[in-house]
Design a protein around this motif. Structure first.
Motif, mmCIF file in Angstrom:
data_model
loop_
_atom_site.group_PDB
_atom_site.id
_atom_site.type_symbol
_atom_site.label_atom_id
_atom_site.label_comp_id
_atom_site.label_asym_id
_atom_site.label_seq_id
_atom_site.Cartn_x
_atom_site.Cartn_y
_atom_site.Cartn_z
ATOM 1 N N VAL A 268 23.697 12.053 -21.579
ATOM 2 C CA VAL A 268 22.268 12.353 -21.620
ATOM 3 C C VAL A 268 22.034 13.568 -20.730
ATOM 4 N N PHE A 269 21.403 14.590 -21.287
ATOM 5 C CA PHE A 269 21.087 15.787 -20.518
ATOM 6 C C PHE A 269 19.576 15.961 -20.516
ATOM 7 N N THR A 270 18.966 15.867 -19.335
ATOM 8 C CA THR A 270 17.519 15.980 -19.205
ATOM 9 C C THR A 270 17.161 16.262 -17.752
ATOM 10 N N LYS A 271 15.976 16.802 -17.541
ATOM 11 C CA LYS A 271 15.462 17.005 -16.179
ATOM 12 C C LYS A 271 14.767 15.743 -15.669
ATOM 13 N N ASP A 272 14.436 14.834 -16.577
ATOM 14 C CA ASP A 272 13.690 13.614 -16.238
ATOM 15 C C ASP A 272 14.664 12.471 -15.956
ATOM 16 N N ILE A 273 14.978 12.256 -14.688
ATOM 17 C CA ILE A 273 15.971 11.236 -14.314
ATOM 18 C C ILE A 273 15.511 9.823 -14.693
ATOM 19 N N SER A 274 14.215 9.554 -14.642
ATOM 20 C CA SER A 274 13.707 8.232 -15.047
ATOM 21 C C SER A 274 13.999 7.980 -16.521
ATOM 22 N N LYS A 275 13.781 9.007 -17.341
ATOM 23 C CA LYS A 275 14.063 8.880 -18.774
ATOM 24 C C LYS A 275 15.564 8.691 -19.002
ATOM 25 N N ALA A 276 16.376 9.429 -18.249
ATOM 26 C CA ALA A 276 17.829 9.315 -18.391
ATOM 27 C C ALA A 276 18.303 7.906 -18.044
ATOM 28 N N LEU A 277 17.763 7.334 -16.988
ATOM 29 C CA LEU A 277 18.148 5.967 -16.598
ATOM 30 C C LEU A 277 17.677 4.945 -17.630
ATOM 31 N N TYR A 278 16.488 5.140 -18.181
ATOM 32 C CA TYR A 278 15.986 4.262 -19.246
ATOM 33 C C TYR A 278 16.939 4.307 -20.441
ATOM 34 N N ILE A 279 17.315 5.518 -20.840
ATOM 35 C CA ILE A 279 18.218 5.682 -21.989
ATOM 36 C C ILE A 279 19.575 5.063 -21.690
ATOM 37 N N SER A 280 20.080 5.257 -20.475
ATOM 38 C CA SER A 280 21.407 4.722 -20.144
ATOM 39 C C SER A 280 21.435 3.195 -20.213
ATOM 40 N N GLU A 281 20.323 2.562 -19.914
ATOM 41 C CA GLU A 281 20.258 1.088 -20.014
ATOM 42 C C GLU A 281 20.251 0.622 -21.465
ATOM 43 N N LYS A 282 19.711 1.431 -22.357
ATOM 44 C CA LYS A 282 19.546 1.030 -23.761
ATOM 45 C C LYS A 282 20.706 1.449 -24.662
ATOM 46 N N LEU A 283 21.480 2.461 -24.258
ATOM 47 C CA LEU A 283 22.598 2.894 -25.082
ATOM 48 C C LEU A 283 23.721 1.864 -25.069
ATOM 49 N N GLU A 284 24.299 1.628 -26.214
ATOM 50 C CA GLU A 284 25.409 0.683 -26.333
ATOM 51 C C GLU A 284 26.722 1.448 -26.190
ATOM 52 N N ALA A 285 27.024 1.838 -24.943
ATOM 53 C CA ALA A 285 28.238 2.588 -24.639
ATOM 54 C C ALA A 285 28.768 2.130 -23.288
ATOM 55 N N GLY A 286 30.071 2.154 -23.135
ATOM 56 C CA GLY A 286 30.686 1.704 -21.890
ATOM 57 C C GLY A 286 30.406 2.616 -20.717
ATOM 58 N N THR A 287 30.281 3.913 -20.981
ATOM 59 C CA THR A 287 29.943 4.896 -19.951
ATOM 60 C C THR A 287 28.854 5.799 -20.495
ATOM 61 N N VAL A 288 27.821 6.024 -19.704
ATOM 62 C CA VAL A 288 26.765 6.964 -20.066
ATOM 63 C C VAL A 288 26.707 8.011 -18.964
ATOM 64 N N PHE A 289 27.097 9.231 -19.297
ATOM 65 C CA PHE A 289 27.064 10.328 -18.331
ATOM 66 C C PHE A 289 25.667 10.939 -18.327
ATOM 67 N N ILE A 290 25.158 11.260 -17.135
ATOM 68 C CA ILE A 290 23.847 11.893 -17.010
ATOM 69 C C ILE A 290 24.037 13.286 -16.415
ATOM 70 N N ASN A 291 23.643 14.296 -17.189
ATOM 71 C CA ASN A 291 23.725 15.712 -16.795
ATOM 72 C C ASN A 291 25.124 16.145 -16.384
ATOM 73 N N THR A 292 26.109 15.490 -16.923
ATOM 74 C CA THR A 292 27.518 15.831 -16.735
ATOM 75 C C THR A 292 28.277 15.152 -17.862
ATOM 76 N N TYR A 293 29.552 15.430 -18.000
ATOM 77 C CA TYR A 293 30.331 14.706 -19.004
ATOM 78 C C TYR A 293 31.784 14.666 -18.583
ATOM 79 N N ASN A 294 32.368 13.511 -18.763
ATOM 80 C CA ASN A 294 33.776 13.264 -18.476
ATOM 81 C C ASN A 294 34.128 13.417 -16.996
ATOM 82 N N LYS A 295 33.164 13.212 -16.144
ATOM 83 C CA LYS A 295 33.394 13.229 -14.700
ATOM 84 C C LYS A 295 33.312 11.767 -14.246
#
Length: 108
Positions: A41-68
């Motif tokens: 998830v790439f966004t400036k809105d961290i609240s939205k990113a955390l909301y999305i990370s809770e709802k996505l059905e994925a083992g890892t959800v990266f926020i504003n980064t990837y594969n770190k």
């Protein structure tokens, strides 16, 4: 779109358009795939990113980064992307789904 529904291993990133504010529509599209290893998830809105990370059905959800990742964090997917988690203290099989959410330091 075929590539957005398959579990591709390699340097692949799918970027999709969506109507402004249609976060739940994006979540429905993302969760209709039969795989769920990782997402980003790439966004400036961290609240939205955390909301999305809770709802996505994925083992890892990266926020504003990837594969770190942190080697101590549990790793594994949901659905057809794995059977449990590797690494970390949560390695032992359980009936609980665990989610790892790395967040870029530039975000905070």
């Amino acid at each position: 779109m075929f590539i957005a529904q398959e579990e591709s291993f390699g340097p692949v990133m799918v970027i999709s358009k969506f109507k402004n504010g249609d976060v739940d529509g994006v979540l429905r599209r993302a969760n209709t795939t039969e795989y769920g290893l990782a997402s980003g998830v790439f966004t400036k809105d961290i609240s939205k990113a955390l909301y999305i990370s809770e709802k996505l059905e994925a083992g890892t959800v990266f926020i504003n980064t990837y594969n770190k990742t942190d080697v101590a964090a549990p790793f594994g997917g949901f659905k057809q992307s794995g059977f449990g988690k590797d690494l970390g203290k949560l390695f032992f099989p359980s009936l609980v789904s665990h989610l790892t959410v790395p967040i870029s330091e530039e975000t905070t």
